[in-house]
Design an enzyme around this catalytic site. Structure first.
Site, PDB file in Angstrom:
ATOM      1  N   ARG A 210      11.066  -3.040   9.806  1.00  0.00           N
ATOM      2  CA  ARG A 210      10.612  -2.077  10.815  1.00  0.00           C
ATOM      3  C   ARG A 210      10.562  -2.762  12.172  1.00  0.00           C
ATOM      4  O   ARG A 210      10.625  -3.975  12.253  1.00  0.00           O
ATOM      5  CB  ARG A 210       9.179  -1.648  10.473  1.00  0.00           C
ATOM      6  CG  ARG A 210       9.093  -0.549   9.506  1.00  0.00           C
ATOM      7  CD  ARG A 210       7.691  -0.149   9.099  1.00  0.00           C
ATOM      8  NE  ARG A 210       6.545  -0.740   9.751  1.00  0.00           N
ATOM      9  CZ  ARG A 210       5.338  -0.766   9.216  1.00  0.00           C
ATOM     10  NH1 ARG A 210       5.132  -0.245   8.026  1.00  0.00           N
ATOM     11  NH2 ARG A 210       4.332  -1.293   9.864  1.00  0.00           N
TER      12      ARG A 210
ATOM     13  N   ARG B  75      12.848  -8.859   4.471  1.00  0.00           N
ATOM     14  CA  ARG B  75      13.230  -7.541   5.005  1.00  0.00           C
ATOM     15  C   ARG B  75      14.123  -7.701   6.233  1.00  0.00           C
ATOM     16  O   ARG B  75      15.037  -6.904   6.453  1.00  0.00           O
ATOM     17  CB  ARG B  75      11.973  -6.734   5.373  1.00  0.00           C
ATOM     18  CG  ARG B  75      11.253  -6.164   4.169  1.00  0.00           C
ATOM     19  CD  ARG B  75      10.426  -4.935   4.539  1.00  0.00           C
ATOM     20  NE  ARG B  75       9.285  -5.239   5.362  1.00  0.00           N
ATOM     21  CZ  ARG B  75       8.066  -5.486   4.888  1.00  0.00           C
ATOM     22  NH1 ARG B  75       7.850  -5.457   3.588  1.00  0.00           N
ATOM     23  NH2 ARG B  75       7.063  -5.746   5.689  1.00  0.00           N
TER      24      ARG B  75
ATOM     25  N   ARG C 105      -0.595  -8.990  13.264  1.00  0.00           N
ATOM     26  CA  ARG C 105      -1.147  -7.954  12.383  1.00  0.00           C
ATOM     27  C   ARG C 105      -2.056  -8.580  11.318  1.00  0.00           C
ATOM     28  O   ARG C 105      -3.082  -8.011  10.956  1.00  0.00           O
ATOM     29  CB  ARG C 105      -0.010  -7.157  11.730  1.00  0.00           C
ATOM     30  CG  ARG C 105       0.611  -6.137  12.704  1.00  0.00           C
ATOM     31  CD  ARG C 105       2.027  -5.727  12.307  1.00  0.00           C
ATOM     32  NE  ARG C 105       2.091  -4.995  11.060  1.00  0.00           N
ATOM     33  CZ  ARG C 105       3.192  -4.875  10.317  1.00  0.00           C
ATOM     34  NH1 ARG C 105       4.319  -5.449  10.701  1.00  0.00           N
ATOM     35  NH2 ARG C 105       3.166  -4.196   9.209  1.00  0.00           N
TER      36      ARG C 105
ATOM     37  N   LYS D 250       0.830  -1.209   0.000  1.00  0.00           N
ATOM     38  CA  LYS D 250       0.000   0.000   0.000  1.00  0.00           C
ATOM     39  C   LYS D 250       0.863   1.258   0.000  1.00  0.00           C
ATOM     40  O   LYS D 250       0.624   2.185  -0.750  1.00  0.00           O
ATOM     41  CB  LYS D 250      -0.919   0.039   1.239  1.00  0.00           C
ATOM     42  CG  LYS D 250      -1.906  -1.115   1.337  1.00  0.00           C
ATOM     43  CD  LYS D 250      -2.881  -0.911   2.485  1.00  0.00           C
ATOM     44  CE  LYS D 250      -2.258  -0.973   3.866  1.00  0.00           C
ATOM     45  NZ  LYS D 250      -1.763  -2.307   4.276  1.00  0.00           N
TER      46      LYS D 250
ATOM     47  N   ARG E   3      -9.279   1.092   9.161  1.00  0.00           N
ATOM     48  CA  ARG E   3      -8.954  -0.295   9.477  1.00  0.00           C
ATOM     49  C   ARG E   3     -10.073  -0.986  10.225  1.00  0.00           C
ATOM     50  O   ARG E   3      -9.963  -2.170  10.517  1.00  0.00           O
ATOM     51  CB  ARG E   3      -7.698  -0.337  10.344  1.00  0.00           C
ATOM     52  CG  ARG E   3      -6.393  -0.598   9.575  1.00  0.00           C
ATOM     53  CD  ARG E   3      -5.283  -0.530  10.603  1.00  0.00           C
ATOM     54  NE  ARG E   3      -4.087  -1.244  10.297  1.00  0.00           N
ATOM     55  CZ  ARG E   3      -3.003  -0.710   9.719  1.00  0.00           C
ATOM     56  NH1 ARG E   3      -3.022   0.521   9.290  1.00  0.00           N
ATOM     57  NH2 ARG E   3      -1.917  -1.436   9.557  1.00  0.00           N
TER      58      ARG E   3
HETATM   59  P1  AMP Z   1       0.964   0.419   9.127  1.00  0.00           P
HETATM   60  O1  AMP Z   1       2.210   1.211   8.903  1.00  0.00           O
HETATM   61  O2  AMP Z   1      -0.224   0.942   8.358  1.00  0.00           O
HETATM   62  O3  AMP Z   1       1.170  -1.065   8.925  1.00  0.00           O
HETATM   63  O4  AMP Z   1       0.587   0.603  10.663  1.00  0.00           O
HETATM   64  C1  AMP Z   1       1.470   0.200  11.695  1.00  0.00           C
HETATM   65  C2  AMP Z   1       0.735   0.096  13.024  1.00  0.00           C
HETATM   66  O5  AMP Z   1       0.164   1.360  13.370  1.00  0.00           O
HETATM   67  C3  AMP Z   1      -0.441  -0.869  13.039  1.00  0.00           C
HETATM   68  O6  AMP Z   1      -0.028  -2.207  13.281  1.00  0.00           O
HETATM   69  C4  AMP Z   1      -1.283  -0.296  14.175  1.00  0.00           C
HETATM   70  O7  AMP Z   1      -0.711  -0.611  15.425  1.00  0.00           O
HETATM   71  C5  AMP Z   1      -1.111   1.204  13.979  1.00  0.00           C
HETATM   72  N1  AMP Z   1      -2.130   1.759  13.041  1.00  0.00           N
HETATM   73  C6  AMP Z   1      -1.890   2.317  11.826  1.00  0.00           C
HETATM   74  N2  AMP Z   1      -3.032   2.723  11.234  1.00  0.00           N
HETATM   75  C7  AMP Z   1      -4.025   2.404  12.107  1.00  0.00           C
HETATM   76  C8  AMP Z   1      -5.438   2.555  12.074  1.00  0.00           C
HETATM   77  N3  AMP Z   1      -6.060   3.090  11.012  1.00  0.00           N
HETATM   78  N4  AMP Z   1      -6.143   2.114  13.149  1.00  0.00           N
HETATM   79  C9  AMP Z   1      -5.535   1.581  14.224  1.00  0.00           C
HETATM   80  N5  AMP Z   1      -4.214   1.392  14.316  1.00  0.00           N
HETATM   81  C10 AMP Z   1      -3.443   1.809  13.274  1.00  0.00           C
END
Ligand code: AMP
Length: 190
Positions: free
Chosen positions: A134, A127, A145, A13, A88
């Protein structure tokens, strides 16, 4: 145009959002990036969410809804945005619809990057080997996740499907092919 990029963690994404920003001038609104910036800055919000991100759980809906609403009101979003990693949950999607409606805007299209979960785990392992992982890119967190995605986020496909907004793209194709498929879908949509 307001676009939601949809798919499990590691689907690409972020990569595709950056292409859309570059090609169409729509800012990338990544809640994950914004939360990581808060953590890096050591802000009160960052301190509150750090443990949640480390585990791969979701931060509270109200927190991300607030962040997105503030970000969306910046002038660079006047022509729309690419939502990456948000919404989400159904509650987030409803709040986003309400937030946009208040501004006489709407989500125009949801692009689903469809990928195989086994491949996602392989990408994470890659990675880790390359040293580009990360903090939340470890096999245990990624499994969590993916579970969170399946339980709380995947139902959004039905939510947006009912609105006739979902376009599905094969996220396992090479990056440039995915980019082309998205571009073709968006051009057809206009
Ligand atoms: P991402 O970089 O989008 O994979 O997000 C990394 C982490 O940030 C996720 O595993 C959640 O802990 C938190 N996070 C990011 N976006 C959201 C969201 N829209 N709602 C809740 N938690 C989020």
């Amino acid at each position: 145009m307001n676009i939601v990029l949809f798919g499990p963690p590691g689907a690409g994404k972020g990569t595709q959002a950056k292409v859309l920003t570059e090609k169409r001038g729509l800012p990338q609104l990544s809640t994950g990036d914004m939360l990581r910036a808060e953590i890096a800055a050591g802000s009160p919000l960052g301190q509150k969410v750090e443990g949640i991100l480390a585990k791969g759980d979701l931060v509270p809906d109200a927190t991300v809804i607030d962040i997105i609403a503030n970000r969306y009101d910046r002038p660079d979003c006047a022509k729309g945005a690419v939502f990456d990693g948000f919404p989400r949950t159904i509650a987030q999607a409803e709040a986003l619809d309400a937030m946009l409606a208040k501004r006489v805007k709407k989500i125009d299209v949801v692009i689903e990057l469809k990928v195989d979960e086994a491949i996602l785990l392989g990408r994470v392992e890659q990675r880790i080997k390359e040293g580009t992982a990360r903090a939340d890119d470890n096999p245990v967190t990624v499994k969590n996740r993916l579970g969170v995605y399946r339980n709380q986020t995947a139902p959004l496909l039905d939510y947006y499907g009912k609105q006739g907004k979902v376009i599905t793209v094969n996220g396992m194709a090479p990056i440039d092919d995915v980019t082309r498929a998205i571009a073709a879908a968006l051009d057809k949509h206009r």
